[in-house]
Scaffold this motif. Structure first.
Motif, short mmCIF file in Angstrom:
data_model
loop_
_atom_site.label_atom_id
_atom_site.label_comp_id
_atom_site.label_asym_id
_atom_site.label_seq_id
_atom_site.Cartn_x
_atom_site.Cartn_y
_atom_site.Cartn_z
N GLN A 176 0.78 6.74 -6.82
CA GLN A 176 -0.36 7.61 -7.05
C GLN A 176 0.05 9.08 -6.97
O GLN A 176 -0.43 9.90 -7.74
N GLU A 177 0.96 9.41 -6.07
CA GLU A 177 1.43 10.79 -5.95
C GLU A 177 2.13 11.26 -7.21
O GLU A 177 2.08 12.42 -7.56
N LYS A 178 2.79 10.35 -7.91
CA LYS A 178 3.49 10.72 -9.14
C LYS A 178 2.53 11.10 -10.25
O LYS A 178 2.90 11.75 -11.20
N ASN A 179 1.27 10.68 -10.16
CA ASN A 179 0.30 10.94 -11.20
C ASN A 179 -0.49 12.22 -10.98
O ASN A 179 -1.47 12.48 -11.66
N ALA A 180 -0.06 13.05 -10.05
CA ALA A 180 -0.77 14.30 -9.77
C ALA A 180 -0.48 15.31 -10.87
O ALA A 180 0.49 15.21 -11.61
N SER A 210 0.82 -1.21 0.00
CA SER A 210 0.00 0.00 0.00
C SER A 210 0.85 1.26 0.00
O SER A 210 0.51 2.24 -0.64
N LYS A 211 2.00 1.24 0.68
CA LYS A 211 2.89 2.41 0.67
C LYS A 211 3.43 2.66 -0.73
O LYS A 211 3.51 3.79 -1.18
N GLY A 212 3.79 1.59 -1.41
CA GLY A 212 4.27 1.74 -2.78
C GLY A 212 3.20 2.27 -3.71
O GLY A 212 3.46 3.10 -4.58
N LEU A 213 1.96 1.82 -3.52
CA LEU A 213 0.86 2.30 -4.34
C LEU A 213 0.58 3.78 -4.09
O LEU A 213 0.29 4.53 -5.02
N LEU A 214 0.68 4.22 -2.83
CA LEU A 214 0.48 5.62 -2.53
C LEU A 214 1.56 6.48 -3.18
O LEU A 214 1.27 7.55 -3.71
N LEU A 215 2.79 6.03 -3.14
CA LEU A 215 3.86 6.78 -3.79
C LEU A 215 3.65 6.85 -5.30
O LEU A 215 3.88 7.88 -5.91
#
Length: 87
Positions: A48-52, A41-46
């Motif tokens: 997701q942040e790159k797609n902002a 989940s931490k990797g997925l959050l990181l």
């Protein structure tokens, strides 16, 4: 996974990580859930942040200026747009 601690066989003997051992371990729901929450989940959050879409304060959008002129409300309301030519 290169190493782990506290993982053993049915007799309590330590075992080395292997694809088969990792698969067997992740088949145990509480262990899978803990792994999911701690690592995946931490990797997925990181990711997701790159797609902002925010502008980068020091990247290619830094110092960017508008290229279009602002719309003038009275001119836009007084003249209808012309029909585009067919080409």
């Amino acid at each position: 996974m290169l190493a782990w601690e506290g993982i053993g066989d049915a007799d309590g003997n330590p075992i080395e990580p292997s694809p088969e051992a990792i698969d067997a371990l992740l088949d145990v729901w509480p262990i899978f859930e803990a792994f999911q929450l701690s690592y995946v989940s931490k990797g997925l959050l990181l990711e997701q942040e790159k797609n902002a879409s925010a502008l980068s304060p020091n990247g290619p959008s830094a110092g960017a200026s508008d290229t279009a002129k602002p719309a003038h409300p009275t001119r836009a309301a007084s003249k209808p747009a012309r029909t585009a030519r067919r080409g």
